[in-house]
Design a protein around this motif. Sequence first.
Motif, PDB file in Angstrom:
ATOM      1  N   TYR A  27     -13.619   2.122  10.910  1.00 27.57           N
ATOM      2  CA  TYR A  27     -12.942   3.305  11.615  1.00 27.57           C
ATOM      3  C   TYR A  27     -13.048   4.588  10.698  1.00 27.57           C
ATOM      4  CZ  TYR A  27      -9.718   6.122  14.471  1.00 27.57           C
ATOM      5  OH  TYR A  27      -9.017   6.862  15.234  1.00 27.57           O
ATOM      6  N   SER A  28     -12.953   4.436   9.480  1.00 27.34           N
ATOM      7  CA  SER A  28     -12.881   5.733   8.657  1.00 27.34           C
ATOM      8  C   SER A  28     -14.127   6.221   8.876  1.00 27.34           C
ATOM      9  CB  SER A  28     -12.562   4.994   7.260  1.00 27.34           C
ATOM     10  OG  SER A  28     -12.761   6.159   6.478  1.00 27.34           O
ATOM     11  N   ALA A  49      -7.298   3.973   4.681  1.00 31.45           N
ATOM     12  CA  ALA A  49      -8.418   4.629   4.074  1.00 31.45           C
ATOM     13  C   ALA A  49      -8.128   5.893   4.778  1.00 31.45           C
ATOM     14  CB  ALA A  49      -9.664   3.862   4.477  1.00 31.45           C
ATOM     15  N   PRO A  50      -9.213   7.006   4.151  1.00 31.18           N
ATOM     16  CA  PRO A  50      -9.250   8.406   4.956  1.00 31.18           C
ATOM     17  C   PRO A  50      -9.692   8.349   6.227  1.00 31.18           C
ATOM     18  CG  PRO A  50     -10.280   8.300   2.686  1.00 31.18           C
ATOM     19  CD  PRO A  50     -10.117   6.703   3.182  1.00 31.18           C
ATOM     20  N   MET A  51      -8.956   8.702   7.236  1.00 31.53           N
ATOM     21  CA  MET A  51      -9.654   8.740   8.729  1.00 31.53           C
ATOM     22  C   MET A  51      -9.890  10.243   8.890  1.00 31.53           C
ATOM     23  SD  MET A  51      -9.420   5.702   9.671  1.00 31.53           S
ATOM     24  CE  MET A  51      -8.888   4.191   8.581  1.00 31.53           C
ATOM     25  N   GLN A  65     -15.769  -2.497  17.129  1.00 30.32           N
ATOM     26  CA  GLN A  65     -15.419  -2.443  15.698  1.00 30.32           C
ATOM     27  C   GLN A  65     -14.961  -3.590  14.894  1.00 30.32           C
ATOM     28  OE1 GLN A  65     -13.255   1.214  14.843  1.00 30.32           O
ATOM     29  NE2 GLN A  65     -13.725   2.132  16.763  1.00 30.32           N
ATOM     30  N   VAL A  66     -14.055  -4.216  15.546  1.00 28.59           N
ATOM     31  CA  VAL A  66     -13.586  -5.587  14.973  1.00 28.59           C
ATOM     32  C   VAL A  66     -15.109  -6.537  14.886  1.00 28.59           C
ATOM     33  CG1 VAL A  66     -12.435  -7.821  15.461  1.00 28.59           C
ATOM     34  CG2 VAL A  66     -11.431  -5.345  15.793  1.00 28.59           C
ATOM     35  N   VAL A  70     -17.110  -6.123   6.286  1.00 28.48           N
ATOM     36  CA  VAL A  70     -16.215  -4.872   5.706  1.00 28.48           C
ATOM     37  C   VAL A  70     -15.111  -4.942   6.531  1.00 28.48           C
ATOM     38  CG1 VAL A  70     -18.509  -3.273   5.312  1.00 28.48           C
ATOM     39  CG2 VAL A  70     -17.390  -3.267   7.806  1.00 28.48           C
ATOM     40  N   SER A  71     -14.210  -4.123   6.300  1.00 34.00           N
ATOM     41  CA  SER A  71     -12.853  -4.120   6.853  1.00 34.00           C
ATOM     42  C   SER A  71     -12.689  -3.208   8.173  1.00 34.00           C
ATOM     43  CB  SER A  71     -11.590  -3.621   5.928  1.00 34.00           C
ATOM     44  OG  SER A  71     -11.655  -2.288   5.574  1.00 34.00           O
ATOM     45  N   LEU A  72     -12.044  -3.452   8.937  1.00 34.85           N
ATOM     46  CA  LEU A  72     -11.966  -2.546  10.213  1.00 34.85           C
ATOM     47  C   LEU A  72     -11.626  -1.133   9.663  1.00 34.85           C
ATOM     48  CD1 LEU A  72     -11.768  -2.326  13.012  1.00 34.85           C
ATOM     49  CD2 LEU A  72      -9.252  -2.785  13.272  1.00 34.85           C
ATOM     50  N   THR A  73     -10.617  -0.933   8.583  1.00 37.75           N
ATOM     51  CA  THR A  73     -10.271   0.171   8.107  1.00 37.75           C
ATOM     52  C   THR A  73     -11.391   1.039   7.847  1.00 37.75           C
ATOM     53  OG1 THR A  73      -8.665  -1.260   7.113  1.00 37.75           O
ATOM     54  CG2 THR A  73      -8.658   1.398   6.415  1.00 37.75           C
ATOM     55  N   GLU A  74     -12.393   0.405   7.112  1.00 40.86           N
ATOM     56  CA  GLU A  74     -13.674   1.262   6.693  1.00 40.86           C
ATOM     57  C   GLU A  74     -14.538   1.591   7.756  1.00 40.86           C
ATOM     58  OE1 GLU A  74     -14.383  -2.212   4.314  1.00 40.86           O
ATOM     59  OE2 GLU A  74     -15.183  -1.053   2.681  1.00 40.86           O
ATOM     60  N   ALA A 124     -17.067  -5.094  11.856  1.00 39.38           N
ATOM     61  CA  ALA A 124     -16.459  -5.538  10.643  1.00 39.38           C
ATOM     62  C   ALA A 124     -16.596  -6.963  10.022  1.00 39.38           C
ATOM     63  CB  ALA A 124     -14.725  -5.150  10.716  1.00 39.38           C
ATOM     64  N   GLU A 125     -16.427  -8.003  11.026  1.00 42.75           N
ATOM     65  CA  GLU A 125     -16.542  -9.215  10.675  1.00 42.75           C
ATOM     66  C   GLU A 125     -17.988  -9.428  10.324  1.00 42.75           C
ATOM     67  OE1 GLU A 125     -14.539 -12.083  10.752  1.00 42.75           O
ATOM     68  OE2 GLU A 125     -13.100 -10.740  10.728  1.00 42.75           O
ATOM     69  N   LYS A 129      -7.353  -3.430   1.697  1.00 40.90           N
ATOM     70  CA  LYS A 129      -8.154  -2.419   2.261  1.00 40.90           C
ATOM     71  C   LYS A 129      -7.329  -2.016   3.749  1.00 40.90           C
ATOM     72  CE  LYS A 129     -12.543  -3.825   0.717  1.00 40.90           C
ATOM     73  NZ  LYS A 129     -13.737  -4.119   1.162  1.00 40.90           N
ATOM     74  N   TYR A 172      -6.202  -8.798  12.201  1.00 41.85           N
ATOM     75  CA  TYR A 172      -6.239  -7.733  13.049  1.00 41.85           C
ATOM     76  C   TYR A 172      -5.155  -7.328  14.145  1.00 41.85           C
ATOM     77  CZ  TYR A 172     -11.373  -7.836  11.520  1.00 41.85           C
ATOM     78  OH  TYR A 172     -12.148  -7.974  10.731  1.00 41.85           O
ATOM     79  N   PRO A 203      -3.926   3.696   8.244  1.00 48.44           N
ATOM     80  CA  PRO A 203      -4.845   2.309   8.832  1.00 48.44           C
ATOM     81  C   PRO A 203      -5.838   2.659  10.052  1.00 48.44           C
ATOM     82  CG  PRO A 203      -2.362   1.951   8.880  1.00 48.44           C
ATOM     83  CD  PRO A 203      -2.395   3.420   8.738  1.00 48.44           C
ATOM     84  N   ALA A 204      -6.539   2.008  10.397  1.00 49.69           N
ATOM     85  CA  ALA A 204      -7.537   2.174  11.363  1.00 49.69           C
ATOM     86  C   ALA A 204      -6.836   2.656  12.690  1.00 49.69           C
ATOM     87  CB  ALA A 204      -8.510   0.788  11.663  1.00 49.69           C
TER      88      ALA A 204
END
Lengths: 157, 573
Positions: free
Chosen positions: A61-62, B168-170, A46-47, A55-59, A50-51, B165, B573, B180-181
């Motif tokens: 994983y979301s 976010a919604p998980m 995922q990292v 995009v961010s890791l948050t996105e 993202a890189e 960021k 990260y 967070p992720a």
Amino acid sequence: MEACQCEAKWEELDKIIAAHRGRPSDLIEVLHQAQDLIGYLPRQVQVAIAEGLGVSLTEVYSVISFYHHFTVKPKGKYQVSVCKGTACYVKGSPEILERLEKELGIKAGDSTDDGKFSLEVVRCLGACGLGPVMTVNKRAHGLLKPDTAVAVLKQYQ
Amino acid sequence: MSTVKLTIDNIPVEVEAGTTILKAAEKAGIHIPTLCYLEGINEIGACRVCVVEVEGARNLMASCVAPVAEGMVVKTNSPRVRMARRLNVELLLSNHKMECPTCIRNLNCELQSLAQELGIRQVRFEGKKSEYPIDDSTPAIIREPDKCILCRRCVAVCEKVQGVKAIAPMGRGFDTVIAPAFQDKLLDIACVECGQCTLVCPVGALYEKDYTSEVWAALADPEKFVVVQTAPATRVSIGQEFGLPPGSINTGQMVAALRRLGFDRVFDTDFTADLTIMEEGSEFIERFTKGGPLPLITSCSPGWIKFMEHFYPEFIPNVSTCKSPQQMFGAVAKTFYAQKAGIDPAKMVVVSIMPCTAKKFECQRPEMRDSGYQDVDYVLTTRELARMIREAGIDFRNLPEEQYDDPLGESTGAAVIFGATGGVMEAALRTAYELITGKTLPSLDFYDVRGLKGIKEATVDIEGTKVRVAVAHSLGHARQLLERVKAGEQYHFIEIMCCPGGCIGGGGQPIPTNTEIREQRIKGIYQADAEMPIRKSHENPSIQALYREFLGKPLSEKSHHLLHTHYTSRGKY
């Protein structure tokens, strides 16, 4: 960070990411390809995605957590999918699932510690006349009762 | 621009095409309740509290996103609308962790007010409730997902305004959680702890970590000598907590309130803001005359610093080594002042009143112990101070105005403007100009760097040398500016403040804090500057004395030891 089973496939993953570099809108496509390649989407993957896509890791994983198709845990050797579509549901699939969860000692969405089975719930496999239905690695087993479902698992031990 | 005519509740309205029904209604003086809506930031029609009935349409429309159309007939107050709104809020309440009397947002909660406004007297449904752990891993921000109503305002601010960021919604459906992720803890991710999420959270799902009990305990301990410092931006915001108009200047009342709370000395972060200008101004002059590295970037804002450490560590050599005024204060209080007043620094407790949540993180940074002790012990936000004042039963509005104690209470107009975007730059220019040229500035007001424009640029002529400066506020704008620099744009000096509007819009400020309120506080800041007898940091007599008696000169060895710091690359990260 836990070890991932993806080192051997890293080079191929890099190729997938390179083809979509800097394109955030390709995220879902890349996740599909990466999961097809590795079998699941561990944190390191995922990292890297993202890189690569910017995009961010948050996105990342979301999105993964939104779609049941994506998984962050390695799947078992045998993927057991129990249908909870309307027809299977009314014909007793909740009891099938409950029994399998008990038998395997895991909840739907998880895999057994020995890596043999993973269990998931799906919505309609298109075999409603055979309900309740489950598939094991894409092979369908129908007209199940809790006991026969357990017997099916024994075939795959 | 073409216009559209429609009627809302039988009132004819004419607005620009593309306007939302919500905005059109506002123009007609009609209030439509909203919950997830945050103008310009979160316009997603998610909560469906703002629904209205449109003649001819089958479904109710979310007025915050539905555009007007020619001849539209809108009803904002029909039985169907009222029933739908009530139902939607009841559903939100059905799985809400309702502990209102003890909730940190009690009496300042949008869900609570909405339930009142809509006349909800009972919740007809008992929903399944989520059970997530409270994340109190950071020193600044607490996440309590069980109170979250999934409005996504925090997500929007973190992404669109700050570009961080972090959350976010998980998941999906009932299992959705804003996190967070991997549902990691905030401490373990690239969250800058700016607290903008706490400002926009309508409920008690995101809030500051409260240190009032630690401060009460210190105040009650006869062994402790408790000094307090107040940040520039708090004097124009604390009044709002007591019903005064946003932006009103209440410096004197705040000082009086702090004395009544029992602080042994009431000092001003403005004093060390002036000190920052002496150090940072000298650092700029040195870098400017000795070849860099330039641009020099300001370091007062701890949210910005943490952001830089996570996302732009390549700029570490550019960032001023000056500690923030808060940290300079702690280091000076526990050395110079302790010595002067004959107080054992081990028994001294330094408390800060800050508009900021990231300051709570900053004071606990391991490098912030140059006095031999933790330089600043506790940081309270403006909101926490207001809580203490209320708890003590102090009638803030009717307090007499009192003065700060000497010598760490004396300051200039240059210091108070640290509270607003552009202020540090302006204060630095006032001093740098005069120190470089030896001449008196013809006008002290640098209007180009003031105001709410995201990125401001100016060129200042210092005796024939053109100095190019830029100012950014909010991390989204900071990111844009840094990308410009990376693309080759040349600046000599850059000011970055983490929060929109600068510290007056900080994550620890009274709720609500919106654009209008930010503007009023900025007005208050520049009014306070204009009213100061001295408006240049280098003319502050107590600062001059501090150098004479203790530090020597700016950038001296002692200054470096106590007032300067270093940064750490933290990774994303």
